[in-house]
Scaffold this active site. Structure first.
Site, mmCIF file in Angstrom:
data_model
loop_
_atom_site.group_PDB
_atom_site.id
_atom_site.type_symbol
_atom_site.label_atom_id
_atom_site.label_comp_id
_atom_site.label_asym_id
_atom_site.label_seq_id
_atom_site.Cartn_x
_atom_site.Cartn_y
_atom_site.Cartn_z
ATOM 1 N N ASP A 413 0.787 -1.178 0.011
ATOM 2 C CA ASP A 413 0.025 0.106 -0.234
ATOM 3 C C ASP A 413 0.797 0.995 -0.013
ATOM 4 O OD1 ASP A 413 -2.309 1.622 0.375
ATOM 5 O OD2 ASP A 413 -2.057 1.623 2.508
ATOM 6 N N PHE A 692 -18.716 9.186 4.251
ATOM 7 C CA PHE A 692 -17.864 8.741 3.137
ATOM 8 C C PHE A 692 -18.107 7.272 2.721
ATOM 9 C CE2 PHE A 692 -14.015 6.869 1.716
ATOM 10 C CZ PHE A 692 -13.649 7.558 0.537
ATOM 11 N N LYS A 716 -17.007 17.475 0.430
ATOM 12 C CA LYS A 716 -15.703 17.231 -0.194
ATOM 13 C C LYS A 716 -15.507 15.906 -0.422
ATOM 14 C CE LYS A 716 -13.976 15.725 4.445
ATOM 15 N NZ LYS A 716 -13.100 15.989 5.764
ATOM 16 N N ARG A 758 -1.918 14.928 -2.050
ATOM 17 C CA ARG A 758 -3.314 14.458 -2.088
ATOM 18 C C ARG A 758 -4.358 15.590 -2.127
ATOM 19 N NH1 ARG A 758 -3.714 9.251 0.646
ATOM 20 N NH2 ARG A 758 -5.771 9.824 1.615
ATOM 21 N N ARG A 934 -5.809 4.050 -8.134
ATOM 22 C CA ARG A 934 -7.234 4.106 -8.092
ATOM 23 C C ARG A 934 -7.822 2.650 -8.130
ATOM 24 N NH1 ARG A 934 -8.525 9.092 -6.355
ATOM 25 N NH2 ARG A 934 -8.372 10.565 -7.917
#
Length: 1312
Positions: A413, A692, A716, A758, A934
């Site tokens: 990761d 989220f 956001k 980011r 992604r």
């Protein structure tokens, strides 16, 4: 207690099973049925809260444990042979004696299992008897009971700092807003507070909750292990349904914080709670060596069968060749002799009993002991200790340590694994205008200085906890620099707030941008534009649109210790001694940390510092946002604020808003309080929160503005998820230039991503009251639903999140961890292919890829981004063809093309389709590194599984968050990083480290040692058993294949149990073929364990053949020496046993690479023990093996010089071929490992110089990637020249892709 018929019991059991298996459960309060029999209880079919994790009971321990042990085929094999030895016609030894070895093994294993189970029993007893408060209708109050007394349908009261005993549906809290704060450290390791709220729409009595007034029915889903989802609704007496979710569920094991007390309704208890369903116990993984070992055991069984068959046939022919009946042939009870064929049939089984130790019964136990010893040294390695987090290496899988030395692919990761996961606010864009925050960049650069240098930092007295900024104060002393000594002080300051996640000074301190500060000041001074000011809305969105919990830093709460140690499994290595701990802290504090890699050049930073230092203090453009507090009261309150966020991104944005004066003061389920730069407090009513999720990639908060009374939706999220939802421009009065806000912001987002930041987009939407009321009806219906609840909730969120107005964007930096580039380079030189799988956008991921040296400037980088399958197929085919053409070109012999692949999630999904995955794998295995952007957690695990199954390679996955769990569990070896996103990855992993850099020593040093030690020990064990058992086999040719042994059986048992057992175990634990310094300096040495490695088909059979040769020598030299003499059978067997001991131990001495005092003590002790035991046994055993007895056999032999001559000659002749082979191999064709051992004999300075020269010689010119050759390490001071000529994209891809190819930095960008 009334008697019940068996039929009624069966019927009730079936009813209970059906009730537990229903998808929905209807739960009633137990209070109306209190005191009634169990048969009349409404929730009697559901699990009680008492838990039982033990395997055995006191009465059934022996049969259950034996049943479990007999799952091992080796145990069944040896027990079967012991039973076979009780049959008189086939027995080879005394039946009782034959049981001793297997009984010892079974008893030792049973004692270990009993001890572990007893510890589990004690833990269960302590937990079940933990006190709690349960409401009693008779007593009209909450009574103190135990956890084991809690049942589904009870009302339980939990108080501050108390652990929740069962899964409770929250009905009441002491907080007026209906909020209960909990800490889930016991479940997922996260130490930040989380809010749980009372079920909305459910009227409860005030001021105290009366459980007897609860007449509703709770309908919930069947228990599952999903900690983040819960489906439930409450049906009131009037049939009205009120929905409830995970936000109203207190999970068993959570700790109540900052709440006096709360009352909940028990929905799941005991083993049906979510925490218990997630407790699956330790996983069992079979290592690659273990699988190879099982294959070789089968070979040994085949070999044993052949030897026994030879013995049976030999006995048959021997009987057939006898001219008459000999007196030593014993007839049966009827006086008849058995036929030769029947006798040979019986002799086959006798030979199995005689030669049974050919199958190494002690090998399995020895392997377990060796692995425990290896893990002890790994976990106590001070270089794997992290001082900042006070954590050490953890090992959760005891049986795959050797796999660390065979890794070929690493899947990692990015966020929190390669990076710090400490989000630092760097830049922002508001209404298309970019604000670079140069002053903040300078501060961050200064914090990057090595700890040995005097640092230059800004003098900002109340800055870390200051609620707002004053331009006068800033400009009057704009860059007032002050020396603060070494970085040690900043580390101490950072640890002061370590109890709160994401609260280090690096993350909380933000220096505002002057230009933006002035813009906010002008907006604040103009009250007419206040209602529609986009700058205020931008920072309000940063402060409001999150789930950050606000608490006071002075609030007392006892935190649960979530040190990584608490997550370890129960094993012999659970605790470290205080001495080791002190040594860890001392040596770790003495180590210097190398300079961190910067994202921008050092020269640029120093130049910026010089430029900023020249700014005049009398800047005419100074203005004040707000008056600084004159008294300390307000500042003290703001200083005591403590933000506890679920993610570092949210914390960074809240602290950024606070730096500009927009301070988040309080948050409840119904309101959010924000203090403006002017000092005014605004209380926003929270209408709803759209959390989220990975599908939407965004979150929203719907609030009612306290000034305009409008419903405002602040959102956001990721730029690609936000940009497609934008509506009209922000307002009609915007100029023509400002109407291009979206285009300008997108350009700035791309620039941020290329810098490795980011990115997030911030939007706003004004919702009319009518639209909100219509939407609220659908929202309530979705929340109360059980079927397709998640989809319905997401549909309502998507419905609301449309026609958004773009406010701006943010760029947040996630810095690389220490020594990540060096670690990746070393792993690549070790022959390991490194893949990075991240959810970030490609630009951000590629930038980080170059920063961490996953991608090199000379690499050919292929960027694949396709929208359809046809295009993806074409790209794969053409790229593979060009790569094959390059490899076939005679000019490219002895060179390897360094290809790196960058692929996004959509393209990866296409490439993983069944008809394309083979081509994708073919391309990926030719790449030096692969960067997947992604990607979803499911795609991560699919990639790992695909590469592991298709290429048959050893894989390792490393991550730090819950989204990495699937990937970690799919790999052969899973490693968790104990970072800032909780302990989910650590709990699911096989090993846990605190930093990515620890992988370098863990794999290159400990992995190499563990593999070579265990592989060589297993080969030695097979050799030892075959060499010893063949002595008995050769003797059969001289005793008519009668199954007679010339060595006493007790001495045979002692030989394997005592005389030769300790040396190979010590060899497997402590042997070091190469030092750690050389292994780290020359990573290519790691390749010796990859692929077939040391333990393979050839080395196994060579050792078996060597064992046959040595057994021949050890048998026939004594046989020839004592031929035609009158010695008895045991006198002949004594020198054979002694010669075998010396040969086996000296053979091991040749294989040992590093001798220590412990080695000498064990080796000499084994020899001394042999002579002491054998002499004592020969002295006291007069009639042990009648009619032949070993009495005084060794004593008489030791008085004969022939005995010593036989021992010396036999041992030398037996070991001479192996010793000669080692000498010739090391002299004529030395391997890199031999060269490395020569380096170990040099002094450190000379050794380091030799390593540099060797690497320069091996890496000069064009690179040839042979089995043990790799490019030189860029970390050393040697020039690196990979290619004589630079390659262009056209050379690799061809003319078909020339319009879409770029040759800059040898990259191919394919975006179709």
């Amino acid at each position: 207690m009334t008697w019940r018929s068996p039929l009624a019991l069966v019927r009730e059991a079936l009813q209970g099973q059906r009730a537990r298996e229903r998808e929905l459960r209807s739960l009633e309060s137990n209070l109306p049925h209190e005191g009634l029999e169990k048969e009349k209880q409404p929730n009697r079919f559901f699990s009680s809260n008492a838990i039982k994790t033990t395997k055995y009971t006191f009465l059934l321990f022996i049969p259950m444990n034996l049943f479990e042990q007999f799952h091992r085929l080796a145990n069944v094999y040896f027990v079967g042979l012991a039973i076979l030895n009780f049959i008189p016609v086939v027995n080879a030894f005394q039946p009782e004696v034959a049981l001793i070895p297997i009984c010892v093994i079974l008893c030792l294993t049973a004692l270990k299992d009993a001890w572990e189970d007893f510890r589990r029993y004690q833990s269960d007893k302590k937990l079940n008897n933990t006190p709690c408060f349960i409401y009693s209708r008779k007593e009209k109050q909450f009574m103190e009971r135990h956890w084991k007394d809690v049942r589904v349908g009870d009302f339980v009261k939990v108080v501050w700092n108390e652990i929740v005993p069962a899964d409770l549906l929250l009905l009441y809290t002491s907080d007026p807003k209906g909020v209960c704060h909990i800490e889930t450290a016991n479940l997922d390791g996260e130490t930040n507070l989380k809010q749980r709220r009372v079920v909305s729409g459910l009227c409860v009595s005030e001021p105290e909750f009366e459980p007897e007034s609860f007449k509703s029915i709770v309908v919930c889903e069947k228990p599952n292990n999903n900690l983040n989802h819960f489906k439930c609704y409450i049906e009131k007496p009037n049939k009205e349904k009120v929905g409830a979710g995970i936000e109203s569920l207190l999970l068993r094991g959570c700790t109540v914080r900052n709440t006096d007390h709360a009352v909940g309704f028990v929905v799941y208890a005991g083993h049906e709670t979510k925490s218990m369903l997630n407790n699956n116990g330790p996983r069992y993984k079979r290592s690659k060596i273990e699988r190879k070992l099982n294959t070789d055991v089968i070979y040994c069984i085949i070999l044993l069968f052949i030897m026994c068959l030879i013995g049976a046939l030999g006995h048959f022919f021997w009987l057939e060749a006898l001219p008459d009946v000999h007196p030593y042939l014993v007839p049966d009870s009827n006086g008849h002799l058995e036929s030769p064929s029947l006798s040979s049939f019986y002799m086959f089984f006798t030979m199995i009993i005689l030669l049974q130790i050919l199958i190494p019964i002690s090998l399995y136990v020895s392997i377990e002991m060796v692995k425990i010893g290896q893990i002890f040294f790994i976990t106590n390695d001070i270089d794997l200790y992290d001082e900042d987090t006070d954590s050490r290496m953890q090992c959760k899988a005891l049986n795959i340590t050797e796999d660390l030395g065979q890794i070929q692919y690493i899947f990692s990761d990015k966020t929190g694994t390669l990076t710090e996961n400490k989000m630092v606010f760097r830049r922002c864009s508001i209404m298309g205008i970019e604000y670079p925050h140069k002053e903040n960049a300078i501060r961050l650069a200064v914090l990057d200085e090595p700890e040995t240098e005097e640092e230059v930092i800004f003098n900002q007295p109340p800055q870390p906890l200051q609620a707002s900024w004053s331009l006068e104060a800033e400009n009057s002393n704009h860059v007032d620099m002050q020396h603060h000594g070494s970085r040690r002080r900043s580390k101490v300051a950072a640890t002061a707030q370590s109890n709160v996640a994401f609260s280090s000074p690096l993350e909380t301190e933000v220096i505002p941008d002057n230009k933006l500060l002035q813009q906010i000041s002008r907006a604040q001074s103009s009250s007419s534009n206040r209602k529609i000011d986009p700058y205020q809305d931008f920072f309000l969105a940063l402060a409001i649109c999150n789930t950050v919990v606000v608490s006071m830093a002075t609030a007392q709460r006892r935190r649960v210790s979530v040190s990584p140690r608490s997550c370890q499994t129960n094993n012999p290595l659970d605790s470290l001694s205080n001495l080791v701990k002190k040594a860890d802290s001392f040596f770790a504090s003495c180590r210097r940390k190398p300079k961190r890699d910067r994202t921008f050049s050092e020269d640029l930073v120093r130049e910026s510092v010089k430029m900023e230092a020249t700014v005049k203090t009398n800047d005419p453009q100074t203005c004040s946002l707000h008056p600084l507090p004159q008294c300390g009261g307000q500042a003290t309150v703001l200083d005591d604020l403590c933000y506890e966020a679920e993610s570092p991104d949210e914390a960074a944005l809240v602290y950024a808003a606070r730096a500009y004066g927009f301070t988040l003061l309080a948050r409840t389920p119904d309101s959010v309080t924000v203090r403006l730069p002017s000092g005014e407090d605004l209380v926003f009513e929270v209408l709803d929160t759209l959390n989220f999720d990975f599908n939407r990639k965004r979150m929203s908060v719907l609030v009612r503005h306290p000034v305009t009374k409008e419903c405002v939706l602040y959102t956001k999220g990721a730029d690609f998820a936000i940009m497609e939802l934008l509506g009209t421009p922000y307002a009609e009065h915007l100029s023509r230039i400002q109407k291009n806000i979206a285009a300008d912001t997108q350009y700035q987002l791309d620039c941020y991503a290329k810098e490795g930041l980011r990115t997030l987009c911030i939007t706003k939407k004004v919702v009319s009251d009518k639209e909100y009321e219509r939407w609220l009806v659908d929202r309530k219906r979705a929340l109360a639903a059980i079927d397709n609840r998640e989809k319905l909730i997401m549909d309502t969120a998507v419905q609301m999140e449309s026609n958004l107005t773009l406010l701006g964007a943010t760029g947040i930096e996630d810095r690389l961890q220490e020594n990540v580039p060096d670690t990746i380079v070393a792993l690549r030189e070790a022959g390991i292919q490194v893949w990075v799988l991240t959810g970030d956008k490609p630009e951000t991921a590629v930038n980080i890829g170059y920063a961490c040296r996953l991608l090199e400037e000379e690499d050919l980088v292929i960027n694949m981004s396709c929208k359809n399958k046809l295009t993806c197929t074409s790209i794969l085919d053409c790229t593979l063809e060009e790569v094959r053409r390059y490899n076939k070109d005679p000019r490219n012999v002895d060179t390897t093309l360094n290809i790196s692949l960058v692929i996004d999630g959509n393209t990866l999904a296409i490439a993983l389709s069944p008809d394309l995955q083979d081509r994708f794998i073919d391309l990926a295995k030719r790449c030096r590194s692969v960067l997947c952007c992604r990607v979803t957690p499911l795609q991560k695990s699919r990639v790992v599984n695909l590469m592991r199954e298709k290429l048959k390679v050893m894989t390792l996955a490393v991550g730090d968050g819950a989204n990495d769990v699937n990937m970690i569990q799919a790999a052969d070896v899973g490693i968790g990083i104990s970072g800032q996103e909780g302990m989910q990855a650590v709990m699911a992993s096989d090993f846990a480290v605190s930093r990515f850099k620890h992988l370098k020593k863990l794999l290159l040093v400990h992995g190499h040692w563990c593999y070579t030690r265990l592989a060589n020990m297993i080969i030695y064990f097979f050799y030892k058993n075959v060499a010893y058992v063949n002595l008995l086999f050769w003797y059969q040719f001289f005793c008519g294949f009668s199954g007679t042994a010339m060595i006493d059986y007790w001495l045979m048992i002692f030989f394997n149990l005592f005389f030769t057992s300790a040396p190979p175990i010590l060899f497997g634990i402590m042997d070091k073929d190469i030092s750690a310094e050389v292994l780290l300096g020359v990573p290519e040495l790691y390749r010796s364990g990859q692929g077939t490695g040391v333990y393979n088909f050839l080395t196994f059979w060579i050792s078996i053949l060597d064992a046959f040769y040595q057994s021949l020598v050890c048998f026939f030299i004594p046989y020839l020496a004592y031929q035609d003499s009158d010695i008895d059978i045991f006198t002949f067997g004594t020198p054979l046993n002694t010669v075998s001991l010396f040969t086996i131990l000296i053979h091991l001495s040749i294989e040992i690479k590093s001798w220590t005092v412990v080695h000498w003590v064990i080796m000499l002790g084994s020899v001394a023990l042999y002579f002491i035991v054998t002499l004592a046994y020969g002295a006291i055993c007069v009639t042990c093996s009648s009619p032949a007895n070993p009495y005084w056999s060794l004593q008489s032999q030791m008085a004969d010089p022939m005995f010593y001559l036989v021992c010396i000659i036999s041992t030398v002749v037996a070991l001479l071929p192996r010793y000669t082979f080692h000498v010739l191999r090391n002299s004529i064709a030395p391997s890199p490992l031999i060269h490395a051992r020569h380096l170990d004999r040099m002094d450190p300075s000379t050794r380091d110089q030799w390593i540099k020269e060797w690497r320069s010689f091996r890496g000069g010119g064009q690179v040839k990637l042979s089995k043990l050759d790799a490019p030189p390490s860029p970390t050393l001071d040697t020039p690196t020249d990979f290619y004589s000529e630079s390659l262009t994209a056209t050379d690799i891809i061809g003319d078909d892709f020339s319009p879409n190819a770029t040759t800059e930095n040898c990259q191919i960008s394919v975006h179709i």
